[in-house]
Design an enzyme around this catalytic site. Structure first.
Site, PDB file in Angstrom:
ATOM      1  N   ARG A  51       0.955  -1.159   0.098  1.00 17.10           N
ATOM      2  CA  ARG A  51       0.134  -0.022   0.016  1.00 17.10           C
ATOM      3  C   ARG A  51       0.795   1.080   0.049  1.00 17.10           C
ATOM      4  NH1 ARG A  51       2.408   2.031   3.660  1.00 17.10           N
ATOM      5  NH2 ARG A  51       1.013   3.783   3.767  1.00 17.10           N
ATOM      6  N   ASP A 244      -1.722  10.877  -2.446  1.00 17.33           N
ATOM      7  CA  ASP A 244      -2.247   9.833  -3.299  1.00 17.33           C
ATOM      8  C   ASP A 244      -2.556  10.338  -4.584  1.00 17.33           C
ATOM      9  OD1 ASP A 244      -2.811   8.738  -0.431  1.00 17.33           O
ATOM     10  OD2 ASP A 244      -2.664   6.835  -1.623  1.00 17.33           O
TER      11      ASP A 244
HETATM   12  O1  MRU Z   1      -4.374   3.162   2.264  1.00 19.01           O
HETATM   13  P1  MRU Z   1      -3.094   3.586   2.148  1.00 19.01           P
HETATM   14  O2  MRU Z   1      -2.082   2.937   3.314  1.00 19.01           O
HETATM   15  O3  MRU Z   1      -2.513   3.020   0.704  1.00 19.01           O
HETATM   16  O4  MRU Z   1      -2.758   5.298   1.858  1.00 19.01           O
HETATM   17  C1  MRU Z   1      -1.276   5.633   2.135  1.00 19.01           C
HETATM   18  C2  MRU Z   1      -1.286   6.994   2.161  1.00 19.01           C
HETATM   19  O5  MRU Z   1      -2.510   7.647   2.273  1.00 19.01           O
HETATM   20  C3  MRU Z   1      -0.008   7.753   1.783  1.00 19.01           C
HETATM   21  O6  MRU Z   1       0.107   8.905   2.775  1.00 19.01           O
HETATM   22  C4  MRU Z   1       0.109   8.028   0.690  1.00 19.01           C
HETATM   23  O7  MRU Z   1      -0.168   7.081  -0.123  1.00 19.01           O
HETATM   24  C5  MRU Z   1       1.482   8.595   0.081  1.00 19.01           C
HETATM   25  S1  MRU Z   1       2.578   7.361   0.256  1.00 19.01           S
HETATM   26  C6  MRU Z   1       4.180   7.946  -0.173  1.00 19.01           C
END
Ligand code: MRU
Length: 355
Positions: A51, A244
């Site tokens: 993730r 994201d």
């Molecule tokens: O749901 P996730 O754990 O994939 O969410 C991750 C995040 O929100 C991070 O802050 C984002 O992907 C940036 S990672 C460098």
């Protein structure tokens, strides 16, 4: 067990398969999962074994290669049609992180532009997945270096707050927001990182805290509702988070809770930075209202571990991300430099060259 002397790489390509750190098991257990098919990769992304936006992109790139490898036909037209199906499978895993779609597009473009035998296209696809991974690592290191230049000059050693996990685990390695924090630590500019626990999946308490312990970075975990209090007490000098998907006007989607953090940072005159590679910017979206927000299973809210914490008969709403308006963001830290959100468009041509 993790070898404490080795860097953290959430995805590696080894012995003809992808090997992922199982992020659903950390910090209790350090284990890896070998992924040998595109179906397995799609599932690993969906259930969050891997993730974090850039790491999802790297994983999807290898997923595309795995899909290519599964295609029997030597006929180029049939091969490309089948590869489109793999792309579709991978696109359906998680909707918000644009790096997923970016990496899939880049892999597809490579396939279409490689005028060669199917066998040679497959070889080129593996090279491209490896390149996406290597570039992300370099990109994160550049983000880290660029980030130091915009952090407040006073005090000499900073207390930085971050949310979720935007570290090595969320990228090819090193991290974006946590990369900036890591660089500040290496440069002797970090007093301590405050890590929001990040309900409901606790990426801060579990993953960011784990990474910091691995790397000897002083870390204090707080629950999400403590951030404003810490700011009021003067415990926080700046906030650094990942993203994201960032729209062309600088509105930035990140883990749920980021928006409220930006509001409380503004209320306390604390700078709020978003650190992300240009592959996270979606120039096709004019503003953040167009960013698709993933909704996840309510069990993430009503269950902690195996324990159900809510009574029956309750309804739940579980958006995994929120959008922080550009006006609350002090600067966006990219591999090319740091810009105010309104200036992001100056990177549009550079970003297009990377696809
Ligand atoms: O749901 P996730 O754990 O994939 O969410 C991750 C995040 O929100 C991070 O802050 C984002 O992907 C940036 S990672 C460098």
């Amino acid at each position: 067990m993790k070898d404490l002397s080795s860097p953290i790489y959430p995805v590696i390509w080894e012995n003809d398969r992808a090997v992922l750190i199982d992020q659903t098991r950390l910090p209790e257990e350090y284990t890896t999962v070998a992924i040998s098919s595109s179906q397995e990769m799609a599932k690993a992304i969906k259930i969050m074994i891997v993730r974090g936006a850039p790491a999802i992109g790297v994983a999807a790139a290898y997923g595309m290669y795995l899909g290519a490898r599964e295609i029997d036909s030597e006929d180029r037209t049939i091969f490309l049609a089948e590869l489109e199906k793999t792309a579709q499978l991978l696109r359906q895993t998680r909707p918000t992180a644009v790096n997923l779609f970016w990496a899939i597009s880049r892999m597809l473009k490579t396939a279409y532009e490689t005028i060669a035998s199917v066998a040679e296209i497959k070889t080129t696809l593996l090279q491209t997945a490896r390149a996406i991974q290597a570039e992300d690592l370099q990109t994160c290191q550049a983000i880290g270096d660029n980030g130091i230049s915009v952090l407040p000059k006073n005090p000499a050693k900073l207390n930085l707050l971050t949310h979720c996990n935007a570290g090595a685990l969320a990228t090819a390695g090193y991290g974006t927001a946590l990369g900036v924090i890591r660089s500040a630590h290496t440069a002797g500019r970090l007093e301590r990182v405050y890590a929001d626990e990040t309900r409901p999946r606790l990426q801060g308490a579990k993953l960011t805290a784990w990474e910091c312990v691995q790397e000897g970075i002083p870390v204090t975990v707080i629950s999400d509702n403590m951030a404003a209090h810490c700011m009021k007490l003067g415990k926080i000098d700046a906030v650094v988070v990942g993203a994201d998907r960032i729209a062309a006007n600088g509105d930035a989607a990140n883990k749920i809770g980021t928006y409220s953090l930006a509001i409380v940072a503004a209320a306390h005159n604390i700078p709020f930075f978003v650190a992300a590679p240009l592959s996270t910017v979606d120039f096709e979206l004019s503003d953040g209202s167009q960013i698709p927000i993933e909704e996840r299973n309510p069990s993430e809210i009503y269950q902690i571990g195996q324990t159900v914490i809510c009574p029956e008969g309750v309804e739940f709403y579980n958006p995994a991300f929120d959008v922080t308006p550009a006006k609350l963001i002090t600067g966006i830290i990219t591999e090319q430099g740091v810009v105010e959100p309104s200036q992001l468009k100056q990177y549009q041509i550079l970003a297009a060259q990377k696809v």
